[in-house]
Design an enzyme around this catalytic site. Structure first.
Site, PDB file in Angstrom:
ATOM      1  N   LYS A  61       0.866  -1.219  -0.021  1.00  0.00           N
ATOM      2  CA  LYS A  61      -0.107   0.112  -0.042  1.00  0.00           C
ATOM      3  C   LYS A  61       0.844   1.328   0.100  1.00  0.00           C
ATOM      4  CE  LYS A  61      -3.921   1.735   2.305  1.00  0.00           C
ATOM      5  NZ  LYS A  61      -5.097   1.546   3.721  1.00  0.00           N
ATOM      6  N   SER A 136      -9.792   1.643   2.777  1.00  0.00           N
ATOM      7  CA  SER A 136      -8.943   2.340   2.083  1.00  0.00           C
ATOM      8  C   SER A 136      -7.993   1.468   1.299  1.00  0.00           C
ATOM      9  CB  SER A 136      -8.174   3.384   2.650  1.00  0.00           C
ATOM     10  OG  SER A 136      -7.382   2.966   3.471  1.00  0.00           O
ATOM     11  N   SER A 160      -9.905  -0.520   7.004  1.00  0.00           N
ATOM     12  CA  SER A 160      -9.480  -0.146   5.886  1.00  0.00           C
ATOM     13  C   SER A 160      -8.832  -1.555   5.122  1.00  0.00           C
ATOM     14  CB  SER A 160      -8.389   0.837   5.870  1.00  0.00           C
ATOM     15  OG  SER A 160      -8.903   2.210   5.841  1.00  0.00           O
TER      16      SER A 160
END
Length: 212
Positions: A61, A136, A160
Site C-alpha cells: 500500500k 482504503s 481499511s
C-alpha cells in the site's frame, strides 16, 4: 499458496525471476482496467533468505515508506515524495526475501472506505468493474483478488483492510494494535493505525504476519 510457491522454488520447478516477471506483467496488463497501482517497479530489489516469503512478489500500500521508491499515499500533496527510509514492516519484508513489485492505490491518505478517491482515480473491483473495491486498501485487495500477487500489505485504522477484503473476496487480517510496527506508515489516527495483510488464505496471512 505461499507454501506451495515456496516448495516449487525450492524444488526448482519455477524460479523467482519467473514469478516476478509474471507479477509485473500482470500488474501492467491489468492497470488500465483495475487501476490498482500507483507505481509498478520494473527492477525490484531482491534479497534471498530461508523464509517462506523469499523470492515471492508482493505489493505494498502506497502509504508505507519505501526507500528510494515513490510513496504518495495516493495524494497529490505527496505526488513527488520519495522516502529516504523504509517502514519497519518493509524492512522486515525485504529481510525475509520478499520482492516488492509495486505500490498500490488507496483512498487518499487512507481517509475513505470506497476505493474511489485515490489521486490516480478509482480502483476497480476485479470481479465486477461496476462494483466498488471498498477502501482504503483498495489497490492491495484488487491486486490479490486479480491474482497479480499472492499477498499484499495494507493498513487498517477503522476497517481499511477488512472492507476491501470483503468486497473483493479475499482474506484481510488486521493484527492486534502494536503487534506490527507502524513506523514509516503515514499517520491517520496513530492510536488506531495498524499494518496488516491481504491474502487468499488464512494460512498465508499468518505466514506474512509472522515475518513482519
Amino acid at each position: 499458496m505461499i507454501k506451495n510457491l515456496h516448495e516449487k522454488l525450492i524444488n526448482k520447478e519455477i524460479t523467482s525471476e519467473d514469478l516476478i516477471k509474471e507479477a509485473i506483467l500482470k500488474a501492467e496488463n491489468s492497470q488500465k482496467e483495475l487501476n490498482a497501482f500507483v507505481t509498478i517497479i520494473n527492477d525490484p530489489e531482491k534479497q534471498e533468505s530461508d523464509s517462506l516469503l523469499s523470492g515471492i512478489p508482493v505489493a505494498v500500500k502506497d502509504n508505507l515508506s519505501t526507500k528510494g521508491i515513490l510513496s504518495t499515499g495516493s495524494s497529490n500533496t505527496l505526488k513527488d515524495y520519495i522516502p529516504y527510509f523504509d517502514a519497519t514492516a518493509i524492512k522486515k519484508l525485504k529481510a525475509s526475501g520478499a520482492v516488492i513489485i509495486g505500490k498500490t492505490a488507496l483512498d487518499e491518505l487512507g481517509m475513505g472506505g470506497t476505493g474511489l478517491i485515490a489521486a490516480t482515480g478509482p480502483v476497480k473491483n476485479p470481479w465486477n468493474q461496476n462494483k466498488i473495491t471498498g477502501g482504503s486498501s483498495s489497490g492491495s485487495a484488487a491486486a490479490v483478488a486479480a491474482g497479480i500477487v499472492p499477498y499484499a500489505i495494507g493498513s487498517d485504522t477503522g476497517d481499511s483492510i477488512r472492507i476491501p477484503a470483503a468486497h473483493c473476496g479475499v482474506v484481510g487480517y488486521k493484527p492486534t494494535y502494536g503487534m506490527v510496527s507502524r513506523f514509516g506508515l503515514f499517520a491517520f489516527a496513530s492510536s488506531l493505525d495498524t499494518v496488516g495483510v491481504l491474502t487468499t488464505s488464512v494460512e498465508d496471512a499468518a505466514i506474512v504476519i509472522d515475518q513482519i
